[in-house]
Design a protein around this motif. Structure first.
Motif, PDB file in Angstrom:
ATOM      1  N   PRO A 123       7.137   5.584   1.874  1.00 26.91           N
ATOM      2  CA  PRO A 123       6.629   4.479   1.058  1.00 26.91           C
ATOM      3  C   PRO A 123       6.686   4.895  -0.410  1.00 26.91           C
ATOM      4  O   PRO A 123       6.040   5.833  -0.804  1.00 26.91           O
ATOM      5  CB  PRO A 123       5.177   4.332   1.515  1.00 26.91           C
TER       6      PRO A 123
ATOM      7  N   VAL B  38       7.969 -11.758  -5.129  1.00 23.71           N
ATOM      8  CA  VAL B  38       7.287 -10.517  -5.489  1.00 23.71           C
ATOM      9  C   VAL B  38       6.558 -10.696  -6.823  1.00 23.71           C
ATOM     10  O   VAL B  38       7.108 -11.264  -7.762  1.00 23.71           O
ATOM     11  CB  VAL B  38       8.301  -9.367  -5.627  1.00 23.71           C
TER      12      VAL B  38
ATOM     13  N   PHE C  48      -4.699   9.580   1.250  1.00 21.87           N
ATOM     14  CA  PHE C  48      -3.767   8.451   1.343  1.00 21.87           C
ATOM     15  C   PHE C  48      -2.607   8.770   2.293  1.00 21.87           C
ATOM     16  O   PHE C  48      -2.294   8.009   3.199  1.00 21.87           O
ATOM     17  CB  PHE C  48      -3.232   8.099  -0.049  1.00 21.87           C
TER      18      PHE C  48
ATOM     19  N   ARG D 251      17.981   1.541   0.104  1.00 18.64           N
ATOM     20  CA  ARG D 251      18.052   0.107  -0.065  1.00 18.64           C
ATOM     21  C   ARG D 251      18.963  -0.261  -1.225  1.00 18.64           C
ATOM     22  O   ARG D 251      19.789  -1.168  -1.130  1.00 18.64           O
ATOM     23  CB  ARG D 251      16.659  -0.459  -0.332  1.00 18.64           C
TER      24      ARG D 251
ATOM     25  N   MET E  29       0.843  -1.192   0.000  1.00 16.50           N
ATOM     26  CA  MET E  29       0.000   0.000   0.000  1.00 16.50           C
ATOM     27  C   MET E  29       0.881   1.246   0.000  1.00 16.50           C
ATOM     28  O   MET E  29       0.512   2.279   0.534  1.00 16.50           O
ATOM     29  CB  MET E  29      -0.915  -0.023   1.228  1.00 16.50           C
ATOM     30  N   GLY E  30       2.088   1.107  -0.523  1.00 18.13           N
ATOM     31  CA  GLY E  30       2.979   2.264  -0.633  1.00 18.13           C
ATOM     32  C   GLY E  30       2.462   3.236  -1.683  1.00 18.13           C
ATOM     33  O   GLY E  30       1.543   2.911  -2.438  1.00 18.13           O
TER      34      GLY E  30
ATOM     35  N   ILE F 193       7.128  10.615  -6.926  1.00 20.34           N
ATOM     36  CA  ILE F 193       6.050   9.830  -7.502  1.00 20.34           C
ATOM     37  C   ILE F 193       5.232  10.697  -8.441  1.00 20.34           C
ATOM     38  O   ILE F 193       4.725  11.741  -8.060  1.00 20.34           O
ATOM     39  CB  ILE F 193       5.181   9.235  -6.389  1.00 20.34           C
TER      40      ILE F 193
ATOM     41  N   CYS G   8       8.548  -0.725  -6.425  1.00 21.70           N
ATOM     42  CA  CYS G   8       7.771   0.415  -6.920  1.00 21.70           C
ATOM     43  C   CYS G   8       7.739   0.476  -8.441  1.00 21.70           C
ATOM     44  O   CYS G   8       6.787   0.972  -9.026  1.00 21.70           O
ATOM     45  CB  CYS G   8       8.339   1.716  -6.396  1.00 21.70           C
ATOM     46  N   SER G   9       8.815   0.012  -9.072  1.00 29.33           N
ATOM     47  CA  SER G   9       8.857   0.096 -10.525  1.00 29.33           C
ATOM     48  C   SER G   9       7.920  -0.918 -11.170  1.00 29.33           C
ATOM     49  O   SER G   9       7.670  -0.846 -12.361  1.00 29.33           O
ATOM     50  CB  SER G   9      10.284  -0.139 -11.014  1.00 29.33           C
ATOM     51  N   MET G  10       7.407  -1.861 -10.395  1.00 30.78           N
ATOM     52  CA  MET G  10       6.464  -2.832 -10.947  1.00 30.78           C
ATOM     53  C   MET G  10       5.086  -2.658 -10.314  1.00 30.78           C
ATOM     54  O   MET G  10       4.287  -3.587 -10.283  1.00 30.78           O
ATOM     55  CB  MET G  10       6.959  -4.244 -10.690  1.00 30.78           C
TER      56      MET G  10
ATOM     57  N   GLY H 245       9.616  -2.181  -2.084  1.00 31.09           N
ATOM     58  CA  GLY H 245      10.743  -1.832  -2.948  1.00 31.09           C
ATOM     59  C   GLY H 245      10.560  -2.255  -4.390  1.00 31.09           C
ATOM     60  O   GLY H 245      11.480  -2.199  -5.182  1.00 31.09           O
TER      61      GLY H 245
ATOM     62  N   ARG I  10       3.868  -1.410   3.583  1.00 24.19           N
ATOM     63  CA  ARG I  10       4.214  -0.174   2.893  1.00 24.19           C
ATOM     64  C   ARG I  10       5.514  -0.334   2.157  1.00 24.19           C
ATOM     65  O   ARG I  10       6.560  -0.384   2.755  1.00 24.19           O
ATOM     66  CB  ARG I  10       4.385   0.966   3.887  1.00 24.19           C
ATOM     67  N   CYS I  11       5.415  -0.387   0.887  1.00 16.78           N
ATOM     68  CA  CYS I  11       6.565  -0.418   0.009  1.00 16.78           C
ATOM     69  C   CYS I  11       7.451  -1.628   0.243  1.00 16.78           C
ATOM     70  O   CYS I  11       8.099  -1.770   1.267  1.00 16.78           O
ATOM     71  CB  CYS I  11       7.409   0.844   0.094  1.00 16.78           C
TER      72      CYS I  11
ATOM     73  N   THR J 111      10.539   4.060 -14.713  1.00 15.28           N
ATOM     74  CA  THR J 111      10.605   3.997 -13.265  1.00 15.28           C
ATOM     75  C   THR J 111      11.986   3.473 -12.905  1.00 15.28           C
ATOM     76  O   THR J 111      12.590   2.733 -13.662  1.00 15.28           O
ATOM     77  CB  THR J 111       9.554   3.035 -12.704  1.00 15.28           C
TER      78      THR J 111
ATOM     79  N   PRO K 235      -6.874  -6.352 -10.927  1.00 17.17           N
ATOM     80  CA  PRO K 235      -7.774  -7.245 -10.204  1.00 17.17           C
ATOM     81  C   PRO K 235      -7.954  -8.567 -10.942  1.00 17.17           C
ATOM     82  O   PRO K 235      -8.063  -9.620 -10.329  1.00 17.17           O
ATOM     83  CB  PRO K 235      -9.075  -6.455 -10.151  1.00 17.17           C
TER      84      PRO K 235
ATOM     85  N   LYS L   7       2.977  -5.491 -11.478  1.00 14.53           N
ATOM     86  CA  LYS L   7       2.102  -5.104 -12.578  1.00 14.53           C
ATOM     87  C   LYS L   7       0.773  -5.866 -12.523  1.00 14.53           C
ATOM     88  O   LYS L   7       0.358  -6.496 -13.494  1.00 14.53           O
ATOM     89  CB  LYS L   7       2.810  -5.338 -13.911  1.00 14.53           C
TER      90      LYS L   7
ATOM     91  N   ALA M 129       3.649   4.463  -4.536  1.00 15.72           N
ATOM     92  CA  ALA M 129       3.737   4.102  -5.953  1.00 15.72           C
ATOM     93  C   ALA M 129       2.655   3.091  -6.311  1.00 15.72           C
ATOM     94  O   ALA M 129       2.015   3.189  -7.358  1.00 15.72           O
ATOM     95  CB  ALA M 129       5.116   3.541  -6.269  1.00 15.72           C
TER      96      ALA M 129
END
Ligand code: FMN
Ligand code: FES
Lengths: 162, 596
Positions: free
Chosen positions: B199, A141, B444, B205, A86-87, B430, A129-131, A127, A124-125, B362, A147, A144, A89
């Motif tokens: 987030p 993981v 959010f 990292r 739920m981050g 973002i 984020c790019s997907m 890492g 939260r995140c 990204t 639902p 992309k 991105a």
């Protein structure tokens, strides 16, 4: 699901080992809880009591720490753990729709599914984020997601991991 | 024997989950089949930064950059590229405007516009091999300070460089060290803040996974400068790979005599221990982090006293962010003048950003301070996908703000970003497009900070809750115009009276969206409409009768049975039952469902 859990000799031994490893390390309580959770998947009440006795730290203090940090859990998990990101991105790319979809499949945040197969955590995140939007099943993981392909992913996962 | 080729394969998290491992084993197999396995060196590196293109690799000496690799591509790479010297065109990046593929990694706009200091080795070396770090001048800065510089000279150099903390607030690093050095105390501590709570950010990292020794070396230099014998790295539990690599790197450094007693034969001794966080955002705040390292609940406390005077176990403690530490060795080696020649008057050097959201490329980038947001979003990031319209870029995480198109020419430096109501933050960027609702985005972030508020002070605990209730009311279609004033009023109180940065920054996402996107709030309140069609209570789905081909796909996919068949065979959505999940809208092959 309502099988009663108890502390075994084995578990006691394991806990002794963990406490041994951290003895003399200043401020190590959080690290100890990490090690216990890694071992058992959660922090059982009896284990916390044992740690309290051994370390001479009041149970209330240990409990205070275990509940302050969201990473620690006091209840067992499902056989497989879904961590939905739920981050930011993921959120801007539709993580909320994924949550709705998971809820419609009978999963609830912080809960184990009725058959004990999945439990769902919101995190939260991770890492990825790019997907985005992404989730983890156990250590894997998946990115992309929509639902629709999420539904298929879970169905396939169940088939492959009966 | 010299090698025929060196292959760098990205083993960053995104590439791994895109299938890096199976590609690598296919490649190894093909190399063996072709009998050239011994002539090629494969190195698995940290994140290249091009996360959207993964799995990726570069083949040297030519520097050819291949993307979206699948196991079945391994054969062509070996047979065509390595054996016959022919570039495999279909695996190159296609530069859209030039209509021609770009083979060389250095020609890519994504890389061309970057300047890499903190990320100097990330994506170039095997993070598990200290020799590779050393081969790229690793630990020579440590050698230099231990043999040629007095602690005061080190501090002077860092002060002169103009380096400011990369963890968010931008406090001058040299000054912090000077205060740490001057602080009275027999024992002093160094802490590396690797909690990375924002987030949507993954800079720290990537540094820890891709070049852990740069952080260790930075901490060693800092320890020497302030006179500390012990250091801690506080890292979040959600980063198991980074923890693993860091643990490994610490062991290696110890076995090379770079950590422990009498480092490099001098009388300087220093050791580092890892402490793992446990999922509390507030623990990124320095006083809360210190409490957590001590094994307690991570609650912040009022400052002063500042950690430099009274930190870990009451002793003087210098705490810096991962990226800050990673910059240190390079500043010592290349000099303060070189570093301060980059960037703007008050913000020197570079900044690492994690680009995510509605953007083509990204990934992870490092750019000189002073570059504009527009250059980042369009030149490096390649703009917005799917021909959609740019709406805002969120910078600074939960304490940051949303910056609209009008201000995209703003240079990236601490002061300019702050003047827009956002903060530089730790480096999460973002991008949002026309499909994102700014009221929803504000909600959010506020629910994030609300949830993470440790509860110690009232303005943060209760104030953010009240603000969130107002936002809920607005997105539910029950808002009134005076809610906006109340929201602003509350925001100011929370900002001015909260105990720590979490509460002080929490109103920023609300305040910036109110400032730049007020019309969206008004649309929710007055017209009861969500212009981006995000807020579920304000939208509804309907089958367009004329377009419906009666295929029944929507009917079969509706999870709540809210779709029924009309007498003429077309499908109809029962608005009472509809949960607005949007599945019918997505699955209809004829675009016969409208969303309003
Ligand atoms: C709520 C809150 C969260 C923070 N999170 C982080 C974080 O995740 N990483 C970080 O380096 N600094 C974080 N900070 C900033 C730290 O308090 C501190 O300023 C920083 O670690 C100092 O290092 P620097 O001077 O190198 O930036 C946070 C601050 C606040 C108020
Ligand atoms: S925001 Fe979901 S992986 Fe980063």
């Amino acid at each position: 699901m309502a099988v009663k859990l108890k502390i075994s000799e084995y578990a006691k031994n394991e806990i002794e080992k963990i406490l041994e490893k951290f003895s003399g390390v200043q401020g190590s309580l959080i690290m100890i809880l990490h090690a216990v959770q890694e071992k058992f998947g959660f922090l059982p009440k009896e284990v916390l009591e044992l740690i309290s006795e051994e370390l001479k730290v009041p149970l209330s203090e240990i409990y205070g720490i275990a509940t302050f940090y969201s990473y620690f859990r006091l209840e067992p998990q499902g056989k497989h753990v879904i961590r939905l990101c739920m981050g930011t991105a993921c959120y801007v790319k539709g993580a909320a729709d994924l949550l709705t979809a998971l809820e419609q499949m009978g999963l609830k945040e912080g809960k184990v599914s009725e058959d004990g197969y999945f439990s769902l955590d919101l995190v939260r995140c991770i890492g990825a984020c790019s997907m985005a939007p992404a989730l983890m099943i156990d250590e894997e993981v998946y990115g992309k997601l929509t639902p629709n392909n999420l539904k298929k992913l879970l169905e396939d996962f169940r088939k492959e991991n009966p | 024997m010299p090698k025929r080729a060196h292959i760098l394969i990205c083993a960053g998290a995104a590439c791994i989950s895109a299938g890096e491992e199976s590609f690598k084993s296919a490649l190894e197999k093909e190399l063996k089949n072709a009998n050239i396995f011994e002539e090629v060196k494969i190195i698995e590196t940290g994140c290249f930064g091009t996360c959207d293109l993964g799995p990726v690799m570069v083949i040297y000496p030519e520097g050819i950059f291949y993307i979206h690799l699948k196991p079945q591509d391994a054969k062509d790479i070996v047979q065509e590229h390595l054996l016959k010297g022919r570039i495999v065109e279909r695996l190159l990046v296609k530069e859209v405007e030039l209509k021609k593929p770009l083979p060389n990694i250095n020609e890519l706009p994504f890389f061309k516009n970057q300047v890499r200091i903190a990320l100097r080795n990330v994506g170039f070396i095997d993070p598990l091999n200290i020799e590779e770090y050393i081969a790229r001048d690793g630990y020579s800065a440590l050698g230099k300070v231990l043999t040629e510089m007095k602690p005061e000279e080190v501090i002077d150099e860092i002060k002169k460089s103009g380096l400011r903390g990369r963890g968010g607030a931008g406090f001058p690093t040299g000054l912090k060290w000077e205060l740490g050095r001057k602080a009275k105390g027999d024992e002093k501590y160094i802490i590396c803040n690797a909690d990375e709570g924002d987030p949507g950010a993954f800079m720290d990292r990537s540094i820890l996974e891709g070049d852990p020794h740069s952080v260790i070396e930075g901490m060693l230099i800092g320890a020497y400068a302030i006179g500390a014998k012990k250091g801690f790295i506080y890292i979040r539990a959600e980063y198991p790979l980074a923890i693993k690599r860091l643990t490994y790197a610490l062991e290696q450094a110890k076995s090379y005599g770079l950590l422990g007693e009498n480092i490099l034969g001098t009388d300087f001794s220093f050791d580092i221990e890892i402490r793992i966080g446990a999922g509390a955002f507030v623990c990124g705040e320095e006083t809360a982090l210190i409490a957590s390292v001590e094994g307690k609940r991570g609650m912040p406390r009022p400052r002063p006293p500042f950690p430099v005077n009274s930190g870990l176990w009451g002793k003087p403690t210098v705490i810096n962010n991962v990226e800050t530490w990673a910059n240190i060795p390079e500043i010592i080696l290349k000099g303060a003048n070189w570093f301060s020649s980059l960037g703007t008057e008050k913000s020197k050097g570079t900044k690492v950003f994690a680009l995510a959201g509605k953007i083509n490329m990204t990934g992870l980038i490092e750019v000189p301070m002073g570059i504009t947001l527009k250059e980042i979003v369009y030149d490096i990031g390649g703009g917005i996908p799917g021909g959609k319209k740019f709406k805002a870029v969120q910078i600074g995480g939960p304490a940051g703000g949303c910056i609209p198109a009008e201000y995209l020419d703003t240079p990236v430096d601490y002061e300019s970003i702050t003047s827009l109501g956002a903060i530089m933050g730790s480096g999460g960027l973002i991008v949002m497009d026309e499909d994102n609702c700014m009221v929803d985005v504000a909600k959010f972030f506020l629910s994030f900070t609300q949830d993470e508020s440790c509860g110690k002070c009232v303005p943060c605990r209760v104030g953010t809750k009240r603000m969130l209730e107002i936002l809920d009311k607005i997105t539910d279609g029950k808002g009134e115009m005076r809610d906006l004033e109340e929201l602003e009023e509350l925001a100011k109180v929370v900002r001015n009276t909260s105990l720590c940065g979490l509460g002080k920054g929490a109103p920023n996402p609300v305040l910036t969206t109110l400032r730049y996107f007020r019309d969206e709030y008004i649309a929710h309140i007055r017209d009861k409409k969500c212009p981006a069609k995000v807020c579920t209570k304000l939208i509804h789905y309907e089958v367009i009768r004329e377009e419906c081909k009666k295929c029944s796909i929507c009917f079969r996919n509706c999870p709540v049975g809210a779709i029924f068949k009309d007498y003429d065979g077309t499908y109809v959505i029962d608005q009472e039952k509809c949960t607005k999940c949007g599945i019918c809208f997505q699955v209809c092959p004829f675009k016969a469902i409208k969303k309003e």
